[in-house]
Design a protein around this motif. Structure first.
Motif, PDB file in Angstrom:
ATOM      1  N   UNK A 209       0.804  -1.214   0.000  1.00  0.00           N
ATOM      2  CA  UNK A 209       0.000   0.000   0.000  1.00  0.00           C
ATOM      3  C   UNK A 209       0.834   1.259   0.000  1.00  0.00           C
ATOM      4  N   UNK A 210       1.920   1.266   0.750  1.00  0.00           N
ATOM      5  CA  UNK A 210       2.783   2.448   0.793  1.00  0.00           C
ATOM      6  C   UNK A 210       3.478   2.688  -0.547  1.00  0.00           C
ATOM      7  N   UNK A 211       3.905   1.617  -1.191  1.00  0.00           N
ATOM      8  CA  UNK A 211       4.512   1.768  -2.507  1.00  0.00           C
ATOM      9  C   UNK A 211       3.544   2.374  -3.511  1.00  0.00           C
ATOM     10  N   UNK A 212       2.284   1.950  -3.443  1.00  0.00           N
ATOM     11  CA  UNK A 212       1.273   2.509  -4.346  1.00  0.00           C
ATOM     12  C   UNK A 212       1.039   3.990  -4.068  1.00  0.00           C
ATOM     13  N   UNK A 213       0.993   4.364  -2.787  1.00  0.00           N
ATOM     14  CA  UNK A 213       0.809   5.772  -2.438  1.00  0.00           C
ATOM     15  C   UNK A 213       1.985   6.621  -2.911  1.00  0.00           C
ATOM     16  N   UNK A 214       3.193   6.116  -2.704  1.00  0.00           N
ATOM     17  CA  UNK A 214       4.379   6.879  -3.119  1.00  0.00           C
ATOM     18  C   UNK A 214       4.346   7.161  -4.609  1.00  0.00           C
ATOM     19  N   UNK A 215       3.979   6.162  -5.397  1.00  0.00           N
ATOM     20  CA  UNK A 215       3.998   6.339  -6.845  1.00  0.00           C
ATOM     21  C   UNK A 215       2.771   7.111  -7.349  1.00  0.00           C
ATOM     22  N   UNK A 216       1.620   6.903  -6.710  1.00  0.00           N
ATOM     23  CA  UNK A 216       0.421   7.629  -7.134  1.00  0.00           C
ATOM     24  C   UNK A 216       0.565   9.125  -6.901  1.00  0.00           C
ATOM     25  N   UNK A 217       1.141   9.494  -5.760  1.00  0.00           N
ATOM     26  CA  UNK A 217       1.259  10.917  -5.416  1.00  0.00           C
ATOM     27  C   UNK A 217       2.648  11.487  -5.718  1.00  0.00           C
ATOM     28  N   UNK A 218       3.540  10.650  -6.266  1.00  0.00           N
ATOM     29  CA  UNK A 218       4.912  11.078  -6.576  1.00  0.00           C
ATOM     30  C   UNK A 218       5.596  11.622  -5.323  1.00  0.00           C
ATOM     31  N   UNK A 219       5.503  10.839  -4.251  1.00  0.00           N
ATOM     32  CA  UNK A 219       6.028  11.224  -2.951  1.00  0.00           C
ATOM     33  C   UNK A 219       7.319  10.449  -2.681  1.00  0.00           C
ATOM     34  N   UNK A 220       8.350  11.084  -2.116  1.00  0.00           N
ATOM     35  CA  UNK A 220       9.573  10.353  -1.778  1.00  0.00           C
ATOM     36  C   UNK A 220       9.369   9.393  -0.619  1.00  0.00           C
ATOM     37  N   UNK A 221      10.379   8.583  -0.375  1.00  0.00           N
ATOM     38  CA  UNK A 221      10.329   7.511   0.626  1.00  0.00           C
ATOM     39  C   UNK A 221      11.542   7.635   1.536  1.00  0.00           C
ATOM     40  N   UNK A 222      11.359   7.308   2.817  1.00  0.00           N
ATOM     41  CA  UNK A 222      12.497   7.197   3.729  1.00  0.00           C
ATOM     42  C   UNK A 222      12.305   5.986   4.637  1.00  0.00           C
ATOM     43  N   UNK A 223      13.414   5.322   4.949  1.00  0.00           N
ATOM     44  CA  UNK A 223      13.379   4.224   5.904  1.00  0.00           C
ATOM     45  C   UNK A 223      14.806   3.909   6.344  1.00  0.00           C
ATOM     46  N   UNK A 224      14.985   2.716   6.926  1.00  0.00           N
ATOM     47  CA  UNK A 224      16.283   2.272   7.432  1.00  0.00           C
ATOM     48  C   UNK A 224      16.759   1.064   6.626  1.00  0.00           C
ATOM     49  N   UNK A 225      18.079   0.924   6.539  1.00  0.00           N
ATOM     50  CA  UNK A 225      18.646  -0.185   5.762  1.00  0.00           C
ATOM     51  C   UNK A 225      19.977  -0.624   6.346  1.00  0.00           C
ATOM     52  N   UNK A 226      20.062  -1.925   6.658  1.00  0.00           N
ATOM     53  CA  UNK A 226      21.333  -2.570   7.007  1.00  0.00           C
ATOM     54  C   UNK A 226      22.110  -1.785   8.063  1.00  0.00           C
ATOM     55  N   UNK A 227      21.411  -1.511   9.177  1.00  0.00           N
ATOM     56  CA  UNK A 227      22.036  -0.765  10.266  1.00  0.00           C
ATOM     57  C   UNK A 227      22.796  -1.674  11.213  1.00  0.00           C
ATOM     58  N   UNK A 228      22.233  -2.872  11.473  1.00  0.00           N
ATOM     59  CA  UNK A 228      22.722  -3.710  12.548  1.00  0.00           C
ATOM     60  C   UNK A 228      22.639  -5.180  12.121  1.00  0.00           C
ATOM     61  N   UNK A 229      23.649  -6.003  12.430  1.00  0.00           N
ATOM     62  CA  UNK A 229      23.613  -7.400  11.994  1.00  0.00           C
ATOM     63  C   UNK A 229      22.379  -8.159  12.474  1.00  0.00           C
ATOM     64  N   UNK A 230      21.931  -7.906  13.704  1.00  0.00           N
ATOM     65  CA  UNK A 230      20.735  -8.578  14.195  1.00  0.00           C
ATOM     66  C   UNK A 230      19.493  -8.201  13.404  1.00  0.00           C
ATOM     67  N   UNK A 231      19.404  -6.942  13.048  1.00  0.00           N
ATOM     68  CA  UNK A 231      18.287  -6.456  12.221  1.00  0.00           C
ATOM     69  C   UNK A 231      18.304  -7.128  10.850  1.00  0.00           C
ATOM     70  N   UNK A 232      19.477  -7.234  10.248  1.00  0.00           N
ATOM     71  CA  UNK A 232      19.601  -7.842   8.923  1.00  0.00           C
ATOM     72  C   UNK A 232      19.178  -9.303   8.969  1.00  0.00           C
ATOM     73  N   UNK A 233      19.575 -10.019  10.030  1.00  0.00           N
ATOM     74  CA  UNK A 233      19.197 -11.420  10.172  1.00  0.00           C
ATOM     75  C   UNK A 233      17.689 -11.555  10.336  1.00  0.00           C
ATOM     76  N   UNK A 234      17.079 -10.624  11.075  1.00  0.00           N
ATOM     77  CA  UNK A 234      15.631 -10.657  11.266  1.00  0.00           C
ATOM     78  C   UNK A 234      14.899 -10.468   9.940  1.00  0.00           C
TER      79      UNK A 234
END
Length: 424
Positions: A209-234
């Motif tokens: 749903x968020x991907x559809x909203x971003x593209x429908x309204x031409x809105x940018x995206x922000x999030x987190x990526x590969x911060x911590x080994x435990x997070x990556x494993x999860x």
């Protein structure tokens, strides 16, 4: 906030048109018309004699800072839990503190403090995570708009693997996000950004749903990526069908399909780095947070060499300060530490780190983060001590970045409007 004006500004000017060098003028002139820089000159520009002259001789004039990753509600937990690593820290502090913002009156008490401190620290542009709470997120946006700061703000989305008080109904979360986008997408300075907290806290349905909203309204995206080994494993356990952590975002239209900021990006393979470069996704380096939570040392030089867009963020409350010069220094220091073990990764120079904190992040908002003609007039006027007046402008900047304080920032402008003015 003062009314927008047109004027000529005189002082010691410095900026980075690219990451590899400074442009500086001692006792130079900036021409500002209707909130934009229209000319820069070593001599007083005769063509603009009708404009008022603002004399700042002996002061340093530089672009405002762009803080490209911070969590507004975590302002109340700065310094808390720094003995923990990411996932434990989130459980022990963040997921207990953020539910307080379900109360709009609490948001009205806290967010003005944050916004005032951002301006006082010379941050003129910011990419901000709010909370899941629609009303409190609107209050944050209203506060930023009244102050006159430039910002992307995200109503955070979380519908799994979170504290009960922060676990949303997916459909309601998407509806609230769309309403938030519609309310703020046409504001001059404060705009919406799609903000899934990170992969572990969002279901496939939410991300779809968020991907559809971003593209429908031409809105940018922000999030987190590969911060911590435990997070990556999860993430691997939750989405085993995806090759990489970033593959999950990409599959749901949240990774470069519209302009995208990904915070941290510490533990990436060469192939992942190449994907980021091709998708033109920004990696936001958060030095203090990465050290405080023992997440790792971001390979900034490696990312830059691969053509990845890199910017800087304070990441409060993983980070402990909103003062961007401290992040500039830490980014340089971390690159020096990495170079001891990876000689091919040459350390960042000051001009590069300053660029990451100004024009690199500012470019996400359009033409800001520099003092070139055509840019928005987003700039700082800072004090330089008498004993540094004989130095070059670059040396004066070095002194300010390494030894200056927020109190040395006398004035802050966004779009030619003064949003902070200190008196002695």
């Amino acid at each position: 906030m003062e009314k927008q004006t047109s004027f000529v500004l005189q002082g010691n000017i410095i900026y980075t048109p690219d990451k590899d060098h400074f442009v500086s003028l001692k006792d130079g002139y900036l021409v500002i018309e209707n909130g934009r820089i229209t000319a820069i000159s070593a001599q007083k520009p005769a063509d603009y004699s009708s404009l008022p002259l603002k004399e700042c001789s002996g002061k340093l004039i530089m672009p405002g800072f762009a803080d490209m990753h911070l969590h507004a509600p975590q302002y109340i937990q700065i310094g808390m839990g720094m003995d923990d690593q990411l996932l434990d820290w989130l459980d022990q502090y963040t997921f207990k503190e953020e539910p307080k913002f379900a109360d709009p009156n609490f948001a009205r008490k806290i967010y003005p403090l944050l916004v005032d401190e951002l301006a006082n620290c010379g941050t003129t542009s910011a990419a901000i995570f709010a909370t899941i709470h629609k009303e409190s997120t609107d209050i944050l946006c209203d506060t930023l708009a009244q102050k006159g700061l430039r910002a992307y703000v995200g109503k955070v989305n979380m519908d799994t693997n979170s504290a009960p008080a922060l676990t949303e109904d997916t459909e309601q979360s998407l509806a609230d996000t769309e309403a938030f986008i519609q309310k703020w997408q046409k504001h001059d300075l404060v705009k919406p950004i799609v903000t899934p907290r990170f992969v572990p806290s969002t279901t496939a349905k939410m991300m779809t749903g968020l991907g559809k909203l971003a593209q429908e309204y031409h809105i940018p995206v922000q999030s987190h990526l590969s911060e911590n080994p435990g997070e990556i494993q999860l993430v691997k356990e939750l989405f085993p069908e995806d090759k990489y952590y970033m593959s999950v975002y990409e599959r749901f239209g949240l990774f470069g399909q519209t302009p995208t900021l990904m915070a941290h990006c510490i533990h990436l393979s060469d192939e992942e780095i190449d994907i980021m470069a091709k998708r033109k996704v920004y990696a936001v380096h958060c030095p203090a947070s990465n050290l405080n939570l023992a997440s790792g040392l971001m390979p900034t030089r490696k990312l830059l060499n691969a053509g990845v867009n890199v910017a800087l963020g304070t990441d409060i409350g993983g980070g402990h300060t909103l003062y961007m010069p401290h992040e500039i220094v830490r980014a340089i220091e971390i690159s020096k530490i990495r170079s001891l073990y990876h000689p091919e990764e040459t350390p960042l120079k000051l001009c590069e780190a300053f660029y990451l904190a100004t024009k690199a992040g500012g470019a996400f908002f359009g033409q800001t983060g520099s003092l070139e003609a055509g840019c928005s007039a987003d700039f700082l006027i800072t004090d330089i001590p008498d004993f540094q007046q004989d130095r070059t402008v670059e040396e004066q900047l070095q002194y300010f970045i390494y030894h200056g304080t927020a109190q040395d920032i006398r004035e802050v402008y966004v779009n030619g409007r003064s949003i902070k003015k200190q008196t002695i």
